[in-house]
Design a protein around this motif. Structure first.
Motif, PDB file in Angstrom:
ATOM      1  N   SER A  21       0.841  -1.183   0.000  1.00  0.00           N
ATOM      2  CA  SER A  21       0.000   0.000   0.000  1.00  0.00           C
ATOM      3  C   SER A  21       0.884   1.245   0.000  1.00  0.00           C
ATOM      4  CB  SER A  21      -0.917  -0.006   1.219  1.00  0.00           C
ATOM      5  OG  SER A  21      -0.144  -0.008   2.401  1.00  0.00           O
ATOM      6  N   LYS A  22       0.261   2.384  -0.280  1.00  0.00           N
ATOM      7  CA  LYS A  22       1.013   3.632  -0.363  1.00  0.00           C
ATOM      8  C   LYS A  22       1.600   3.978   0.992  1.00  0.00           C
ATOM      9  CE  LYS A  22       0.682   8.453  -1.782  1.00  0.00           C
ATOM     10  NZ  LYS A  22      -0.212   9.535  -2.263  1.00  0.00           N
ATOM     11  N   LYS A  23       2.897   4.222   1.036  1.00  0.00           N
ATOM     12  CA  LYS A  23       3.557   4.522   2.295  1.00  0.00           C
ATOM     13  C   LYS A  23       3.431   6.005   2.638  1.00  0.00           C
ATOM     14  CE  LYS A  23       6.992   0.832   1.935  1.00  0.00           C
ATOM     15  NZ  LYS A  23       8.417   0.478   2.071  1.00  0.00           N
ATOM     16  N   LYS A  24       3.410   6.281   3.929  1.00  0.00           N
ATOM     17  CA  LYS A  24       3.408   7.654   4.389  1.00  0.00           C
ATOM     18  C   LYS A  24       4.840   8.172   4.380  1.00  0.00           C
ATOM     19  CE  LYS A  24      -0.633   7.021   7.360  1.00  0.00           C
ATOM     20  NZ  LYS A  24      -1.517   7.833   6.509  1.00  0.00           N
ATOM     21  N   GLN A  25       5.044   9.331   3.832  1.00  0.00           N
ATOM     22  CA  GLN A  25       6.382   9.906   3.765  1.00  0.00           C
ATOM     23  C   GLN A  25       6.675  10.665   5.060  1.00  0.00           C
ATOM     24  OE1 GLN A  25       6.443  12.253   0.144  1.00  0.00           O
ATOM     25  NE2 GLN A  25       7.052  10.475  -1.061  1.00  0.00           N
ATOM     26  N   ILE A  26       7.830  10.390   5.634  1.00  0.00           N
ATOM     27  CA  ILE A  26       8.219  11.039   6.885  1.00  0.00           C
ATOM     28  C   ILE A  26       9.584  11.698   6.726  1.00  0.00           C
ATOM     29  CG2 ILE A  26       9.018   8.778   7.753  1.00  0.00           C
ATOM     30  CD1 ILE A  26       8.511   9.818  10.592  1.00  0.00           C
ATOM     31  N   LEU A  27       9.619  12.999   6.929  1.00  0.00           N
ATOM     32  CA  LEU A  27      10.863  13.757   6.901  1.00  0.00           C
ATOM     33  C   LEU A  27      11.394  13.829   8.318  1.00  0.00           C
ATOM     34  CD1 LEU A  27      13.013  15.663   5.710  1.00  0.00           C
ATOM     35  CD2 LEU A  27      11.369  17.551   5.989  1.00  0.00           C
ATOM     36  N   LEU A  28      12.493  13.109   8.578  1.00  0.00           N
ATOM     37  CA  LEU A  28      13.135  13.139   9.893  1.00  0.00           C
ATOM     38  C   LEU A  28      14.220  14.209   9.851  1.00  0.00           C
ATOM     39  CD1 LEU A  28      13.537   9.317  10.641  1.00  0.00           C
ATOM     40  CD2 LEU A  28      11.910  10.901  11.704  1.00  0.00           C
ATOM     41  N   SER A  71       1.551  17.375   6.430  1.00  0.00           N
ATOM     42  CA  SER A  71       0.266  17.784   7.011  1.00  0.00           C
ATOM     43  C   SER A  71       0.356  17.941   8.522  1.00  0.00           C
ATOM     44  CB  SER A  71      -0.827  16.771   6.665  1.00  0.00           C
ATOM     45  OG  SER A  71      -0.474  15.479   7.106  1.00  0.00           O
ATOM     46  N   LYS A  72       1.419  17.387   9.120  1.00  0.00           N
ATOM     47  CA  LYS A  72       1.648  17.536  10.557  1.00  0.00           C
ATOM     48  C   LYS A  72       3.147  17.683  10.806  1.00  0.00           C
ATOM     49  CE  LYS A  72      -2.347  15.277  12.643  1.00  0.00           C
ATOM     50  NZ  LYS A  72      -3.044  14.052  12.363  1.00  0.00           N
ATOM     51  N   ILE A  73       3.482  18.497  11.817  1.00  0.00           N
ATOM     52  CA  ILE A  73       4.875  18.661  12.216  1.00  0.00           C
ATOM     53  C   ILE A  73       4.988  18.327  13.703  1.00  0.00           C
ATOM     54  CG2 ILE A  73       6.787  20.285  12.513  1.00  0.00           C
ATOM     55  CD1 ILE A  73       5.778  21.800  10.068  1.00  0.00           C
ATOM     56  N   PHE A  74       5.866  17.367  14.018  1.00  0.00           N
ATOM     57  CA  PHE A  74       6.079  16.907  15.389  1.00  0.00           C
ATOM     58  C   PHE A  74       7.368  17.509  15.938  1.00  0.00           C
ATOM     59  CE2 PHE A  74       3.730  13.634  13.083  1.00  0.00           C
ATOM     60  CZ  PHE A  74       2.623  13.446  13.907  1.00  0.00           C
ATOM     61  N   VAL A  75       7.322  17.942  17.209  1.00  0.00           N
ATOM     62  CA  VAL A  75       8.481  18.635  17.778  1.00  0.00           C
ATOM     63  C   VAL A  75       8.842  18.103  19.163  1.00  0.00           C
ATOM     64  CG1 VAL A  75       8.058  20.756  16.484  1.00  0.00           C
ATOM     65  CG2 VAL A  75       7.007  20.460  18.751  1.00  0.00           C
ATOM     66  N   GLU A  76      10.047  18.508  19.610  1.00  0.00           N
ATOM     67  CA  GLU A  76      10.597  18.071  20.901  1.00  0.00           C
ATOM     68  C   GLU A  76      10.013  18.930  22.029  1.00  0.00           C
ATOM     69  OE1 GLU A  76      15.057  17.303  22.758  1.00  0.00           O
ATOM     70  OE2 GLU A  76      14.799  17.374  20.585  1.00  0.00           O
ATOM     71  N   LYS A 118      -2.771  24.552  11.996  1.00  0.00           N
ATOM     72  CA  LYS A 118      -3.397  25.138  13.180  1.00  0.00           C
ATOM     73  C   LYS A 118      -2.597  24.878  14.451  1.00  0.00           C
ATOM     74  CE  LYS A 118      -8.105  24.908  11.350  1.00  0.00           C
ATOM     75  NZ  LYS A 118      -9.487  24.369  11.559  1.00  0.00           N
ATOM     76  N   LYS A 119      -1.637  23.944  14.391  1.00  0.00           N
ATOM     77  CA  LYS A 119      -0.878  23.609  15.593  1.00  0.00           C
ATOM     78  C   LYS A 119       0.380  22.817  15.253  1.00  0.00           C
ATOM     79  CE  LYS A 119      -2.641  20.409  18.234  1.00  0.00           C
ATOM     80  NZ  LYS A 119      -3.605  19.717  19.110  1.00  0.00           N
ATOM     81  N   LEU A 120       1.263  22.717  16.242  1.00  0.00           N
ATOM     82  CA  LEU A 120       2.381  21.790  16.219  1.00  0.00           C
ATOM     83  C   LEU A 120       2.048  20.664  17.191  1.00  0.00           C
ATOM     84  CD1 LEU A 120       5.362  24.323  16.485  1.00  0.00           C
ATOM     85  CD2 LEU A 120       4.733  23.013  14.448  1.00  0.00           C
ATOM     86  N   TYR A 121       2.715  19.526  17.049  1.00  0.00           N
ATOM     87  CA  TYR A 121       2.417  18.369  17.895  1.00  0.00           C
ATOM     88  C   TYR A 121       3.630  18.015  18.752  1.00  0.00           C
ATOM     89  CZ  TYR A 121      -1.708  17.790  14.962  1.00  0.00           C
ATOM     90  OH  TYR A 121      -2.899  17.997  14.302  1.00  0.00           O
ATOM     91  N   GLY A 122       3.468  18.155  20.064  1.00  0.00           N
ATOM     92  CA  GLY A 122       4.539  17.792  20.988  1.00  0.00           C
ATOM     93  C   GLY A 122       4.573  16.291  21.216  1.00  0.00           C
ATOM     94  N   ILE A 123       5.761  15.700  21.117  1.00  0.00           N
ATOM     95  CA  ILE A 123       5.866  14.238  21.271  1.00  0.00           C
ATOM     96  C   ILE A 123       6.958  13.826  22.251  1.00  0.00           C
ATOM     97  CG2 ILE A 123       4.911  13.658  19.003  1.00  0.00           C
ATOM     98  CD1 ILE A 123       7.882  13.230  18.104  1.00  0.00           C
ATOM     99  N   LEU A 238      10.764  17.094  13.779  1.00  0.00           N
ATOM    100  CA  LEU A 238      11.917  17.937  14.082  1.00  0.00           C
ATOM    101  C   LEU A 238      12.345  17.687  15.528  1.00  0.00           C
ATOM    102  CD1 LEU A 238      13.752  20.425  13.171  1.00  0.00           C
ATOM    103  CD2 LEU A 238      12.153  21.797  14.534  1.00  0.00           C
ATOM    104  N   LEU A 239      13.510  17.046  15.677  1.00  0.00           N
ATOM    105  CA  LEU A 239      14.031  16.709  17.001  1.00  0.00           C
ATOM    106  C   LEU A 239      15.548  16.859  16.993  1.00  0.00           C
ATOM    107  CD1 LEU A 239      12.141  13.309  17.479  1.00  0.00           C
ATOM    108  CD2 LEU A 239      11.452  15.494  18.484  1.00  0.00           C
ATOM    109  N   GLY A 240      16.136  16.829  18.184  1.00  0.00           N
ATOM    110  CA  GLY A 240      17.585  16.758  18.244  1.00  0.00           C
ATOM    111  C   GLY A 240      18.068  15.553  17.469  1.00  0.00           C
ATOM    112  N   ALA A 241      19.232  15.684  16.834  1.00  0.00           N
ATOM    113  CA  ALA A 241      19.719  14.633  15.936  1.00  0.00           C
ATOM    114  C   ALA A 241      19.907  13.289  16.628  1.00  0.00           C
ATOM    115  CB  ALA A 241      21.026  15.073  15.293  1.00  0.00           C
ATOM    116  N   GLY A 242      20.198  13.310  17.931  1.00  0.00           N
ATOM    117  CA  GLY A 242      20.313  12.051  18.661  1.00  0.00           C
ATOM    118  C   GLY A 242      19.002  11.295  18.702  1.00  0.00           C
ATOM    119  N   HIS A 243      17.896  12.022  18.731  1.00  0.00           N
ATOM    120  CA  HIS A 243      16.572  11.406  18.738  1.00  0.00           C
ATOM    121  C   HIS A 243      16.200  10.876  17.352  1.00  0.00           C
ATOM    122  CE1 HIS A 243      15.848  12.785  22.779  1.00  0.00           C
ATOM    123  NE2 HIS A 243      16.054  14.044  22.434  1.00  0.00           N
TER     124      HIS A 243
END
Length: 267
Positions: A21-28, A71-76, A118-123, A238-243
């Motif tokens: 199936s079509k994979k979701k693209q993730i920019l790390l 469509s979503k951006i996850f942050v530290e 509308k927002k960023l997502y804390g993880i 978007l996280l520290g490179a170690g993560h």
């Protein structure tokens, strides 16, 4: 035994179909901390991301991210404080961009605003331990002086090489360098080559430190999965490179995702 075999075959078949199936693209997007708080074990100089040159680069970088279109951006940011992140995100954007050099503001928020999010997502998950001082004490108690020397040399080499790059590289070059395969391997290497050996035979202080680091990153990865909906074809983390180096290891075993390299986005 027959039931177990059938179950395994069913799981293999399911994973095969899932992989088609079509994979979701993730920019790390791994980064150094723009506002260096000096909390990391290795101490490196602060890079001035507020200079005119760096600000122009950030405009270009975030324009490329907008073109990629997550469509979503996850942050530290601690996931339990999402309400504070929401309030932070809704503050005056121009004021934040001019006053705060933190990568969450300069890269994530700037990109999200351009994308109309509308927002960023804390993880981030912070209820873990990182007993580095205990690790060094454990090495000393075990008489692991060669390992202590190797550890010190590794830290000094990292500090020296990073400070040289900070003095020479542009912001874009620094980010591209920190997201290379070698950089990712170096980030994980210390944990599995040096830290895990620390302590006497019956003292697993090193392995405990590494397991806690894995746990923090694994929890962040779990949150990425939980917060990524079926409609999200592209996301950015978007996280520290170690993560990101660690999370990359998890993602590579998940057929639902396709990793998009920063170099591809910025070309």
């Amino acid at each position: 035994m027959k039931k177990i075999t059938l179950l395994l075959l069913a799981l293999i078949a399911f994973n095969t179909v899932s992989g088609q199936s079509k994979k979701k693209q993730i920019l790390l997007l791994g980064t150094f901390h723009f506002e260096n708080p000096g909390l990391d074990v290795a101490k490196v100089n602060t890079f001035n991301v507020m200079s005119d040159k760096s600000q122009k680069e950030l405009e270009n970088i975030t324009n490329k991210i907008k073109k990629f279109g997550p469509s979503k951006i996850f942050v530290e940011w601690n996931y339990q404080r999402q309400d504070k992140l929401d309030k932070f995100y809704n503050r005056n954007t121009d004021s934040l961009l001019h006053k705060q050099s933190d990568e969450i503001v300069q890269v994530a928020l700037r990109s999200a605003k351009k994308l109309g999010h509308k927002k960023l997502y804390g993880i981030d998950y912070n209820n873990t331990d990182f007993p580095y001082d205990s690790l060094v004490k454990g090495m000393t108690a075990a008489g692991q002086f060669d390992l202590i020397k190797k550890n010190e040399e590794t830290m000094k080499y990292y500090e020296k090489s990073q400070n040289e790059k900070i003095a020479k590289y542009s912001l874009t070059e620094l980010l591209l360098d920190i997201n290379t395969k070698k950089s990712n391997e170096d980030n994980i290497g210390w944990y599995v080559e040096t830290a895990t050996k620390g302590g006497k035979t019956d003292d697993f202080v090193g392995a405990y430190l590494v397991s806690e680091w894995y746990r923090r990153n694994l929890y962040m990865y779990a949150l990425i999965q939980k917060l990524t909906e079926s409609k999200d074809d592209k996301i950015m983390v978007l996280l520290g490179a170690g993560h990101t180096a660690m999370i990359r290891e998890f993602v590579e075993h998940n057929p639902d995702f396709e990793i998009i390299e920063l170099a591809t986005v910025l070309k």
